[in-house]
Design a protein around this motif. Structure first.
Motif, PDB file in Angstrom:
ATOM      1  N   ALA A 585      45.713  45.668  52.421  1.00 50.50           N
ATOM      2  CA  ALA A 585      46.161  44.867  52.152  1.00 50.50           C
ATOM      3  C   ALA A 585      45.571  44.427  50.554  1.00 50.50           C
ATOM      4  O   ALA A 585      45.917  44.237  50.083  1.00 50.50           O
ATOM      5  N   GLU A 586      44.296  44.519  51.395  1.00 56.03           N
ATOM      6  CA  GLU A 586      43.522  44.550  49.437  1.00 56.03           C
ATOM      7  C   GLU A 586      43.600  44.898  48.498  1.00 56.03           C
ATOM      8  O   GLU A 586      43.773  44.791  47.068  1.00 56.03           O
ATOM      9  N   ALA A 587      44.332  46.984  48.281  1.00 55.35           N
ATOM     10  CA  ALA A 587      45.099  47.706  47.184  1.00 55.35           C
ATOM     11  C   ALA A 587      47.221  46.657  47.156  1.00 55.35           C
ATOM     12  O   ALA A 587      47.215  46.421  45.751  1.00 55.35           O
ATOM     13  N   ALA A 588      47.575  46.053  48.221  1.00 55.53           N
ATOM     14  CA  ALA A 588      48.440  45.628  47.651  1.00 55.53           C
ATOM     15  C   ALA A 588      48.069  44.498  46.824  1.00 55.53           C
ATOM     16  O   ALA A 588      48.758  44.097  46.105  1.00 55.53           O
ATOM     17  N   ASN A 589      47.509  43.798  47.450  1.00 53.86           N
ATOM     18  CA  ASN A 589      46.495  42.726  46.471  1.00 53.86           C
ATOM     19  C   ASN A 589      46.360  42.438  44.872  1.00 53.86           C
ATOM     20  O   ASN A 589      46.401  42.045  43.896  1.00 53.86           O
ATOM     21  N   ASP A 590      45.943  43.583  44.699  1.00 49.85           N
ATOM     22  CA  ASP A 590      44.813  44.039  43.640  1.00 49.85           C
ATOM     23  C   ASP A 590      46.940  44.537  42.779  1.00 49.85           C
ATOM     24  O   ASP A 590      47.272  44.775  41.227  1.00 49.85           O
ATOM     25  N   CYS A 591      47.631  45.066  43.773  1.00 47.16           N
ATOM     26  CA  CYS A 591      48.920  45.636  43.102  1.00 47.16           C
ATOM     27  C   CYS A 591      50.356  44.436  42.641  1.00 47.16           C
ATOM     28  O   CYS A 591      51.152  43.939  42.187  1.00 47.16           O
ATOM     29  N   ASP A 592      49.652  43.223  43.453  1.00 45.30           N
ATOM     30  CA  ASP A 592      50.340  41.792  43.182  1.00 45.30           C
ATOM     31  C   ASP A 592      51.442  42.010  44.105  1.00 45.30           C
ATOM     32  O   ASP A 592      52.405  41.340  43.713  1.00 45.30           O
ATOM     33  N   LEU A 593      51.298  42.970  44.837  1.00 40.98           N
ATOM     34  CA  LEU A 593      52.418  42.753  45.830  1.00 40.98           C
ATOM     35  C   LEU A 593      52.239  41.782  46.932  1.00 40.98           C
ATOM     36  O   LEU A 593      51.938  42.312  47.784  1.00 40.98           O
ATOM     37  N   GLU A 594      52.861  40.263  47.039  1.00 45.34           N
ATOM     38  CA  GLU A 594      52.170  39.176  47.811  1.00 45.34           C
ATOM     39  C   GLU A 594      52.740  39.611  49.260  1.00 45.34           C
ATOM     40  O   GLU A 594      52.173  39.662  50.194  1.00 45.34           O
ATOM     41  N   PRO A 595      54.078  40.213  49.075  1.00 47.12           N
ATOM     42  CA  PRO A 595      54.580  40.066  50.637  1.00 47.12           C
ATOM     43  C   PRO A 595      54.057  41.197  51.470  1.00 47.12           C
ATOM     44  O   PRO A 595      53.944  41.281  52.504  1.00 47.12           O
ATOM     45  N   VAL A 596      53.301  42.326  50.019  1.00 46.89           N
ATOM     46  CA  VAL A 596      53.071  43.685  51.337  1.00 46.89           C
ATOM     47  C   VAL A 596      51.723  43.219  52.046  1.00 46.89           C
ATOM     48  O   VAL A 596      51.865  43.718  52.689  1.00 46.89           O
ATOM     49  N   ALA A 597      51.209  42.412  51.032  1.00 41.90           N
ATOM     50  CA  ALA A 597      50.009  42.391  51.312  1.00 41.90           C
ATOM     51  C   ALA A 597      49.982  41.503  52.788  1.00 41.90           C
ATOM     52  O   ALA A 597      49.138  41.708  53.902  1.00 41.90           O
ATOM     53  N   TYR A 598      51.215  40.369  52.678  1.00 46.75           N
ATOM     54  CA  TYR A 598      51.046  39.188  53.640  1.00 46.75           C
ATOM     55  C   TYR A 598      51.110  40.117  55.187  1.00 46.75           C
ATOM     56  O   TYR A 598      51.050  40.058  56.225  1.00 46.75           O
TER      57      TYR A 598
END
Lengths: 791, 192
Positions: A585-598
């Motif tokens: 989730a944190e990594a996805a956040n850093d990539c700005d991929l909101e749905p993935v992080a969610y």
């Protein structure tokens, strides 16, 4: 009983023999001193008669022989001095043949022969020829061997070698060679015949006795090697063939082993290289019981050392096709000796492999060839159960690893996996560990998906259950060690190119997924982190290129990660999976991929709701969720609200009140992020703080009711600290009045009748007050803030 | 003079294969009096390795540690100093200096050693000194990018502690040091 008697008897006989020699020696000396040739001959003959005994073992006979030998030396000096005894050497040569018994006669003849050659009145070759043939008259093994040994000793420095003073006309070197070869041949025959001699004896004793005499025979080969005139031509055309002929024809395993060994030791390595075919051709003709592998190994070792001695000799190896010849020879031997146990064959291959690695280290095809031959042999035999054989196979597989520190090389050997297949499951795993350790030791990096595939096939014994063995049967410690090794290995698989790296990750995934629930908790985490590192590398780069095959993207990797972590549900390993989802989730956040992080957060929450039952685990997990969520900046308002609402909800539902309290005030940070764009919702912060305060109060009351005394005020002090935190950050909802109230509350609780004295919370409170004082003293904006707070 | 090794977040074998060779050759048994470890070793092998370096080993629990029995926090006294140890994943926001200060007050220690962020830190604030030895293996962290392997060696001598930080940067070990002095209840520092 009988043996003891035997030994005692032998000692007696030896003593008698020595006494006899000494007795005659006395008179011999007297005769020599008075230059009496006749008497000297008489007593020397009597003296030598002691050597006619059949009753002594070789060891004892040798003692007797040495005494006689010493006397003969003095006698020879007397013979030499013609002035003293007045007899010409020619006459002397004739005279000594009148001695009664054949053995004394021949010893004397040899002694005179020595003088004769020195006198140069006849060519050395003639005398030597005469002597070597005359000695035929003694056919008793021990007596004959010592006699011929005497001949060899006295003739040593008188051979008609090139450059010696006894060099003759014609083919003088051949004369010398012929003499030595003939003596050697006869001595070997006598030596072999020893085993049929005398009373029936125990084989070991016999072999031991024979071994004691072997150097007498071998000495001849040594002499041959010392003859100056023997060059490669003569060695190749005459010496070697004739020696080998005798070796093969004698059909005696003791002799064959010893002599082959001798040949290899005594003659120079360059000769061996040039006569390799001939030499190797003898091996299949040897007796089956001969331990060929030791001899062959010796040969290969010597050649390896020779190759290592200087780079100039290497072309020679190629020119004579040494490897091919050795390889063929070994094949023939294994074929011929059907009875040879597998361990014998394998150790031959180990020697050959060592040779190849030392002499032709650049020829991987040779190495592979040896492995292939080994596979063929193993395929024809039943499954390896012999411990020694297994050890040899492991040695075979380890040798290339140690030679080429780079695992890549081993991975290119096509036969390597086939050899491993023939190991039993246990050894296969040991070998796999050796492979991994080799990689770790030399810090090698396996850099393509293809190589990774081959590697994981090789170590498949560690990766999954291979037919027959169950993971349950294994000792737990050993199992952990194995799996931890595999985990470490994953970090050695790397390529700079993201595409290739992704392929590597996919390859590893393919293999570890077959590992089953026991292995996944070890193998999944390193793979996950390897993938996360790749994501980070890609973060800076731009995404898809239209029209081309889709390159590695963070999005693709996250999909992969989802699947990988999901496999843990089969174990089940909910706490681990939860942690890994949060990492993603944190990594996805850093990539700005909101749905993935969610999505990852959803997975984590689902696990928390459904699988994390242990209250202690829940506390840790909820803090991890809160900590991760606090750092998220990719979420829009809606998503963020859903998740923070869930987090606070679960925090309040923890089992123990203190845990609830702490988790809830931790949630306060969800609504205040110190970043420039960070959320700063002062009200929600305060709501959390107040809620945690209510919980703390409830906890206090509960303690009063259930235990009769108040609980420690620690929670209140913690909350106070949080108030201070947000106060300083400038949350308008947190007022100095609120802080004041809290301070009073704590003081009241501490002083109440039902209070439990607790030094820790006292100290904590004191530190907090001290901090407030410190801030007040700062002056400036901070001092002003705290101005209205009284402590 | 008491030497204390502060080390943690090795994450062996899940995020890193092993300690860097250069660190291993520096860490030799018999030279260090205490080891304080922030946690996340993660496996028994690492525990045994540290124990062999120095029998006085203090560890707090990291969220990936195999052994669940390590405590959440620990305090100990070395010479004139009271030290506190905590992995740090429990303190939200992670790495937040003020929140760590609260923990320091709660444990009432002069020196708080904490990890989790994989980033070396050594600073002084009102309550005392906070030290984060970083990750000894340079393991991946969601919080810190480009982690260099690091560990800390504290030399405690009377009222003074010298903090040496060892960092592996581009294959070379670089050393830096910071001085802290304890005066009465507070500590002061000077950096080098």
């Amino acid at each position: 009983m009988m043996i003891a008697d035997g030994i005692e008897d032998e000692e007696k006989w030896l003593a008698e023999g020595i006494a006899g020699i000494q007795h005659n020696a006395f008179y011999l000396h007297r005769a020599v001193d008075s230059n009496n040739l006749r008497e000297a001959l008489k007593y020397s003959a009597q003296l030598l008669s002691e050597l006619r005994t059949s009753r002594l073992s070789p060891h004892k006979y040798y003692e007797l022989y040495m005494r006689a030998f010493d006397e003969l030396r003095r006698l020879e000096m007397f013979f030499k001095d013609e002035e003293r005894h007045g007899c010409s050497v020619l006459d002397l040569y004739e005279l000594v043949q009148h001695a009664g018994n054949v053995l004394p006669r021949l010893y004397l003849l040899c002694t005179v022969g020595s003088v004769y050659i020195k006198s140069k009145e006849a060519p050395a070759k003639d005398v030597l020829k005469d002597l070597v043939e005359m000695c035929r008259s003694v056919q008793h093994p021990i007596r004959g061997l010592f006699l011929r040994s005497y001949l060899a000793q006295i003739s040593r420095d008188k051979l008609p070698d090139i450059g010696s003073e006894y060099e003759g006309d014609g083919d003088t070197v051949m004369d010398a060679v012929d003499f030595v070869l003939q003596n050697f041949t006869e001595m070997n025959k006598l030596w072999v015949r020893m085993q049929h001699q005398g009373p029936i004896r125990v084989k070991e004793k016999l072999d031991k006795e024979r071994s004691e005499l072997r150097d007498l025979v071998g000495k001849n080969l040594h002499v041959l090697s010392q003859i100056e005139g023997v060059d490669l031509e003569i060695y190749k055309d005459t010496v070697l063939p004739r020696v080998l002929e005798q070796v093969v024809n004698c059909k005696d395993e003791l002799a064959q082993h010893y002599l082959m060994d001798c040949i290899i030791q005594v003659f120079p390595d360059e000769y061996h290289l040039q006569t390799l075919e001939t030499l190797l051709g003898a091996f299949p003709q040897l007796q089956p019981a001969v331990d060929i592998k030791t001899v062959l190994s010796q040969l290969m070792d010597r050649l390896s050392n020779y190759a290592a001695s200087s780079a100039e000799v290497l072309p020679e190896f190629l020119q004579v096709e040494a490897f091919a010849k050795l390889s063929n020879a070994i094949g023939k031997v294994i074929e011929a000796q059907v009875e040879m146990p597998v361990v014998g064959a394998i150790s031959l291959y180990v020697s050959l492999l060592t040779f190849a690695l030392r002499v032709h280290s650049d020829r991987l095809d040779y190495v592979d060839q040896v492995l292939g031959a080994c596979v063929k042999k193993l395929s024809g035999s039943p499954k390896l159960e012999d411990n020694k054989a297994t050890k040899q196979v492991v040695a075979l597989l380890t040798a290339p690893l140690e030679k080429y520190n780079d695992i890549d090389t081993a991975l290119t050997l096509s036969n390597y996996p086939h050899v491993m297949d023939h190991l039993d499951a246990g050894t296969n795993k040991i070998m796999a560990m050796v492979l991994i350790q080799s990689i770790m030791k030399y810090n090698t990096c396996v850099s393509t998906a293809e190589k990774v595939d081959v590697l994981f096939e090789l170590i498949k014994g560690l990766i999954k259950d291979i037919d027959g063995t169950l993971a349950d049967e294994l000792d737990e410690e050993d199992f952990k060690e194995e799996q931890n090794s595999v985990a470490r290995l994953v970090h050695m698989l790397y390529n700079d190119d993201p595409e290739e790296m992704l392929q590597i990750i996919c390859t590893v995934r393919k293999h570890i997924m077959a590992g089953g629930p026991k292995r996944l908790p070890f193998t999944v985490p390193p793979l996950v982190f390897s993938a996360l590192k790749l994501v980070r590398r890609l973060q800076g780069l731009d995404g898809e290129v239209a029209g081309e095959e889709v390159p590695a993207t963070p999005r693709k990797i996250f999909q992969l990660l989802n699947q990988i972590i999901e496999a843990l549900s089969n174990v089940p390993s909910p706490e681990l999976a939860l942690r890994l989802y949060l990492q993603c989730a944190e990594a996805a956040n850093d990539c700005d991929l909101e749905p993935v992080a969610y999505e990852f957060f959803t997975q984590a929450f689902v696990l928390y709701e459904e699988e994390v039952a242990d209250s202690k685990a829940q506390v840790t997990s909820i803090h991890l969720i809160i900590g991760t969520l606090q750092r998220m900046n990719a979420f829009g308002v809606e998503n963020r609200d859903t998740l923070t609402h869930k987090a606070t909800g679960y925090s309040a539902k923890l089992l123990k009140k203190p845990d609830q309290c702490r988790a809830v005030y931790a949630c306060s940070h969800l609504f205040w992020v110190d970043d420039q764009d960070g959320i700063k919702d002062g009200e929600r912060v305060l709501l959390c703080l107040k809620r945690s305060l209510r919980i703390a109060n409830a906890a206090q009351q509960m303690a009063n009711v259930t235990r009769g005394t108040g609980g420690p005020v620690t929670l209140f002090v913690e909350i106070l600290n949080k108030y201070l935190y947000f106060f300083e950050k400038g949350n308008p909802q947190v007022t100095s009045a609120a802080i004041q109230d809290l301070i009073e509350l704590i003081k009241t609780e501490m002083q109440s009748d039902t209070a439990t004295p607790d030094p820790a919370s006292d100290a904590f409170f004191a530190c907090t007050l001290r901090y407030i004082e410190f801030q007040k003293q700062k002056g400036g904006a901070m001092g002003e803030k705290y101005d209205s707070v009284r402590i | 003079m008491v030497l204390v090794l502060a080390i943690g977040d090795l994450h062996v074998p899940y995020r890193a294969p092993d300690l860097p060779a250069k660190f291993k050759s520096m860490l030799v048994p018999g030279k260090i009096q205490h080891i304080i470890c922030t946690g996340n070793l993660c496996i028994k092998e690492v525990h045994d390795y540290l124990k062999n370096l120095c029998p006085s080993l203090h560890i707090t629990r990291g969220e990936y540690d195999e052994d669940a029995r390590y405590p959440e926090t620990k305090t100990l006294t070395i010479g004139q100093f009271k030290l506190g140890l905590c992995h740090g994943h429990q303190v939200v926001p992670w790495g937040d200096l003020d929140s760590l200060a609260m923990l320091q007050r709660q444990l009432d220690v002069d020196i708080l050693v904490t990890g989790h962020t994989h980033q070396f830190k050594a600073y002084k604030h009102e309550a005392g000194v906070v030290i984060n030895p970083g990750s000894a293996t340079g393991a991946y962290s969601s919080i810190t990018y480009d982690v260099n392997p690091s560990f800390v060696l504290m030399d405690i001598d009377g009222l003074r502690v010298v903090v040496y930080v060892y960092e592996l940067i581009d294959g070379e070990v670089k050393v830096d040091k910071i001085d802290f002095k304890k005066t009465g209840t507070a500590t002061s520092h000077s950096a080098h």
